[in-house]
Design an enzyme around this catalytic site. Structure first.
Site, PDB file in Angstrom:
ATOM      1  N   ASP A 185      36.745  40.269  41.454  1.00  0.00           N
ATOM      2  CA  ASP A 185      37.037  40.552  40.042  1.00  0.00           C
ATOM      3  C   ASP A 185      35.824  40.244  39.172  1.00  0.00           C
ATOM      4  OD1 ASP A 185      38.910  41.284  37.958  1.00  0.00           O
ATOM      5  OD2 ASP A 185      38.888  39.182  37.342  1.00  0.00           O
TER       6      ASP A 185
ATOM      7  N   HIS B 288      36.721  42.076  35.949  1.00  0.00           N
ATOM      8  CA  HIS B 288      37.066  40.819  35.263  1.00  0.00           C
ATOM      9  C   HIS B 288      38.370  40.973  34.478  1.00  0.00           C
ATOM     10  CE1 HIS B 288      34.880  36.912  34.114  1.00  0.00           C
ATOM     11  NE2 HIS B 288      36.175  36.747  33.917  1.00  0.00           N
ATOM     12  N   GLN B 289      39.407  41.368  35.193  1.00  0.00           N
ATOM     13  CA  GLN B 289      40.689  41.592  34.525  1.00  0.00           C
ATOM     14  C   GLN B 289      41.776  40.637  35.007  1.00  0.00           C
ATOM     15  OE1 GLN B 289      41.566  45.702  36.322  1.00  0.00           O
ATOM     16  NE2 GLN B 289      43.531  44.688  36.599  1.00  0.00           N
TER      17      GLN B 289
ATOM     18  N   SER C 126      36.489  34.088  40.337  1.00  0.00           N
ATOM     19  CA  SER C 126      35.960  32.998  39.495  1.00  0.00           C
ATOM     20  C   SER C 126      34.733  33.428  38.700  1.00  0.00           C
ATOM     21  CB  SER C 126      35.676  31.768  40.335  1.00  0.00           C
ATOM     22  OG  SER C 126      36.909  31.127  40.601  1.00  0.00           O
ATOM     23  N   ARG C 127      33.574  33.391  39.299  1.00  0.00           N
ATOM     24  CA  ARG C 127      32.357  33.861  38.626  1.00  0.00           C
ATOM     25  C   ARG C 127      31.475  34.518  39.686  1.00  0.00           C
ATOM     26  NH1 ARG C 127      34.901  33.538  34.776  1.00  0.00           N
ATOM     27  NH2 ARG C 127      34.507  32.498  32.782  1.00  0.00           N
TER      28      ARG C 127
ATOM     29  N   GLU D 204      27.392  41.217  36.005  1.00  0.00           N
ATOM     30  CA  GLU D 204      28.431  42.011  35.324  1.00  0.00           C
ATOM     31  C   GLU D 204      28.257  42.126  33.816  1.00  0.00           C
ATOM     32  OE1 GLU D 204      31.885  39.415  36.268  1.00  0.00           O
ATOM     33  OE2 GLU D 204      32.122  39.140  34.125  1.00  0.00           O
TER      34      GLU D 204
ATOM     35  N   ILE E 261      44.026  27.088  38.558  1.00  0.00           N
ATOM     36  CA  ILE E 261      44.208  28.406  39.188  1.00  0.00           C
ATOM     37  C   ILE E 261      44.297  28.264  40.709  1.00  0.00           C
ATOM     38  CG2 ILE E 261      43.156  30.687  39.512  1.00  0.00           C
ATOM     39  CD1 ILE E 261      41.905  30.293  36.665  1.00  0.00           C
TER      40      ILE E 261
HETATM   41  P1  NAI Z   1      39.938  23.957  36.528  1.00  0.00           P
HETATM   42  O1  NAI Z   1      38.932  23.229  35.723  1.00  0.00           O
HETATM   43  O2  NAI Z   1      41.386  23.662  36.326  1.00  0.00           O
HETATM   44  O3  NAI Z   1      39.627  23.746  38.088  1.00  0.00           O
HETATM   45  C1  NAI Z   1      38.373  23.914  38.654  1.00  0.00           C
HETATM   46  C2  NAI Z   1      38.318  23.089  39.929  1.00  0.00           C
HETATM   47  O4  NAI Z   1      37.112  23.400  40.611  1.00  0.00           O
HETATM   48  C3  NAI Z   1      38.324  21.560  39.679  1.00  0.00           C
HETATM   49  O5  NAI Z   1      39.292  20.946  40.473  1.00  0.00           O
HETATM   50  C4  NAI Z   1      36.899  21.146  40.078  1.00  0.00           C
HETATM   51  O6  NAI Z   1      36.852  19.832  40.600  1.00  0.00           O
HETATM   52  C5  NAI Z   1      36.591  22.185  41.136  1.00  0.00           C
HETATM   53  N1  NAI Z   1      35.165  22.341  41.427  1.00  0.00           N
HETATM   54  C6  NAI Z   1      34.100  22.137  40.614  1.00  0.00           C
HETATM   55  N2  NAI Z   1      32.960  22.404  41.282  1.00  0.00           N
HETATM   56  C7  NAI Z   1      33.316  22.766  42.543  1.00  0.00           C
HETATM   57  C8  NAI Z   1      32.599  23.146  43.701  1.00  0.00           C
HETATM   58  N3  NAI Z   1      31.268  23.227  43.704  1.00  0.00           N
HETATM   59  N4  NAI Z   1      33.301  23.454  44.815  1.00  0.00           N
HETATM   60  C9  NAI Z   1      34.643  23.392  44.831  1.00  0.00           C
HETATM   61  N5  NAI Z   1      35.380  23.028  43.765  1.00  0.00           N
HETATM   62  C10 NAI Z   1      34.722  22.729  42.625  1.00  0.00           C
HETATM   63  O7  NAI Z   1      39.635  25.508  36.288  1.00  0.00           O
HETATM   64  P2  NAI Z   1      40.624  26.741  36.470  1.00  0.00           P
HETATM   65  O8  NAI Z   1      41.402  26.942  35.215  1.00  0.00           O
HETATM   66  O9  NAI Z   1      41.362  26.601  37.742  1.00  0.00           O
HETATM   67  O10 NAI Z   1      39.586  27.954  36.558  1.00  0.00           O
HETATM   68  C11 NAI Z   1      38.670  28.071  37.628  1.00  0.00           C
HETATM   69  C12 NAI Z   1      37.676  29.173  37.321  1.00  0.00           C
HETATM   70  O11 NAI Z   1      38.310  30.434  37.322  1.00  0.00           O
HETATM   71  C13 NAI Z   1      37.032  29.092  35.916  1.00  0.00           C
HETATM   72  O12 NAI Z   1      35.960  28.188  35.875  1.00  0.00           O
HETATM   73  C14 NAI Z   1      36.566  30.504  35.721  1.00  0.00           C
HETATM   74  O13 NAI Z   1      35.262  30.642  36.254  1.00  0.00           O
HETATM   75  C15 NAI Z   1      37.530  31.332  36.574  1.00  0.00           C
HETATM   76  N6  NAI Z   1      38.408  32.174  35.748  1.00  0.00           N
HETATM   77  C16 NAI Z   1      38.380  33.532  35.932  1.00  0.00           C
HETATM   78  C17 NAI Z   1      39.177  34.364  35.186  1.00  0.00           C
HETATM   79  C18 NAI Z   1      39.193  35.839  35.376  1.00  0.00           C
HETATM   80  O14 NAI Z   1      39.772  36.565  34.556  1.00  0.00           O
HETATM   81  N7  NAI Z   1      38.608  36.380  36.429  1.00  0.00           N
HETATM   82  C19 NAI Z   1      40.061  33.814  34.148  1.00  0.00           C
HETATM   83  C20 NAI Z   1      40.042  32.372  34.056  1.00  0.00           C
HETATM   84  C21 NAI Z   1      39.233  31.598  34.830  1.00  0.00           C
END
Ligand code: NAI
Length: 326
Positions: free
Chosen positions: A253, A290-291, A228-229, A258, A153
């Site tokens: 988001d 969270h959308q 993210s979270r 939440e 992302i």
């Molecule tokens: P991903 O696994 O592809 O990438 C996550 C990246 O964060 C990795 O490169 C990792 O090395 C890095 N990371 C880990 N700990 C870290 C830290 N302390 N500081 C900086 N970088 C760090 O995951 P993706 O698919 O990019 O998703 C990221 C997050 O987005 C998910 O974990 C989820 O929490 C959130 N998300 C939110 C959604 C929403 O609807 N609001 C939907 C999907 C994901």
């Protein structure tokens, strides 16, 4: 036919899973999965769960005692699953990627909205108030955006920001090789960015990584985006930073508390969460519930991968998207 208890069902979930079609009998349950509702899965071979289900040790024990063999998370994050408790007891799979673009585009939507005050303009013109006083934004072109987390992302968001002529500063403990953007230390990212956007998972190590100390390092008036979270941010510290002008605007988001609120309609209820109420009351805060994932493409992708995960599990194939195994 294998039976799957599908928790926290919303109409769009049912539509997307029914549209993909499968050999499973989904028992669509409106309740969230928790220790209180886990017994509803009695007689099911698996459960399908989402981001705000509370899958703690007790819930896992109840599922396991009732014959459930797999928890299929229909999302990427799994910080709401007690993985330690699941290990050796129940298999957990997830959907690591469905549409990073959906989530990244929502992050940009929040940024554009808080910057150009679209949320305020929308309300004004509906009231035939055509004044533009107080709606001044800033050019994003040429500004520095700090991206925390450069996975799927984060990468998609970097591409969008690059397209808008923004300068990228990124922080990730696991940087990609030969990146076409600049990596830096977190402190420099915090102090030099005009926009900070969170794209990392929530872990026990980075909970409330944006706390009072982190806010004290930021540029005055920084825009903060979090898709993210929620618990990556100390919300009380964010409110202080909004009050003293450190954070010029926030597009969120997600919110750390939440889980009992988001995805439900409380429009006729007095919300007892004063921190959330305070946050929402601020004109420079835009909160969506969270959308970011909610596009047709993402929903189809989630349904397809979840069914593929279940197929692989029940046919004994290696699991591509396993979080932990029995
Ligand atoms: P991903 O696994 O592809 O990438 C996550 C990246 O964060 C990795 O490169 C990792 O090395 C890095 N990371 C880990 N700990 C870290 C830290 N302390 N500081 C900086 N970088 C760090 O995951 P993706 O698919 O990019 O998703 C990221 C997050 O987005 C998910 O974990 C989820 O929490 C959130 N998300 C939110 C959604 C929403 O609807 N609001 C939907 C999907 C994901």
């Amino acid at each position: 036919m294998k039976k799957i208890a599908f928790y926290d069902t919303k109409p769009y979930d049912k539509e997307s899973f029914d549209a993909v079609g499968s050999d499973y009998e989904f028992d669509y349950i409106e309740a969230k999965l928790s220790a209180h509702t886990a017994a509803l899965a009695k007689g099911c071979d698996g459960v399908c769960a989402f981001v705000n289900d509370d899958i703690d040790k007790r819930a896992i024990d109840i599922l396991s005692e009732n014959g459930v063999r797999i928890i299929a998370m229909r999302c990427a994050g799994y910080s709401n699953v007690d993985i330690k408790a699941a290990k050796g007891k129940i298999t957990v799979v997830r959907v690591p990627s469905y549409s990073p673009h959906a989530v990244a585009e929502h992050a940009m939507a929040l940024l554009l909205c808080v910057n150009r005050k679209i949320h305020k303009a929308y309300n004004r013109t509906r009231d035939f108030n055509f004044s533009i006083n107080g709606l001044t934004g800033t050019d994003l072109y040429g500004k520095t955006v700090g991206i925390i987390g450069t996975g799927k992302i984060g990468r998609a968001f970097i591409d969008i920001c690059k397209g808008m002529g923004m300068k990228i500063l990124a922080y990730d403990p696991f940087p990609v090789e030969n990146a076409d953007f600049e990596y830096t230390e977190l402190d420099r990212l915090l102090s030099e960015s005009d926009v900070i956007s969170l794209h990392c998972p929530l872990t026990s190590k980075n909970t409330r990584m944006l706390n009072k100390e982190a806010f004290s390092k930021m540029k005055k008036g920084v825009f903060l985006i979090n898709i993210s979270r929620g618990a990556l941010i100390d919300t009380a510290a964010l409110i202080d930073a909004l009050n003293d002008g450190t954070v010029g605007a926030a597009g969120l988001d997600v919110y750390e508390e939440e889980s009992d609120l988001f995805f439900e309609d409380f429009s006729n209820t007095v919300i007892k969460d004063d921190v959330l109420s305070l946050l929402i009351s601020k004109p420079n805060v835009l909160l969506t519930s969270h959308q970011a994932f909610l596009t047709d493409e993402a929903l189809s992708g989630i349904a397809e991968t979840t069914i593929e995960n279940l197929n692989d599990f029940f046919s004994g194939k290696p699991l591509k998207n396993e979080v932990c195994s029995k």
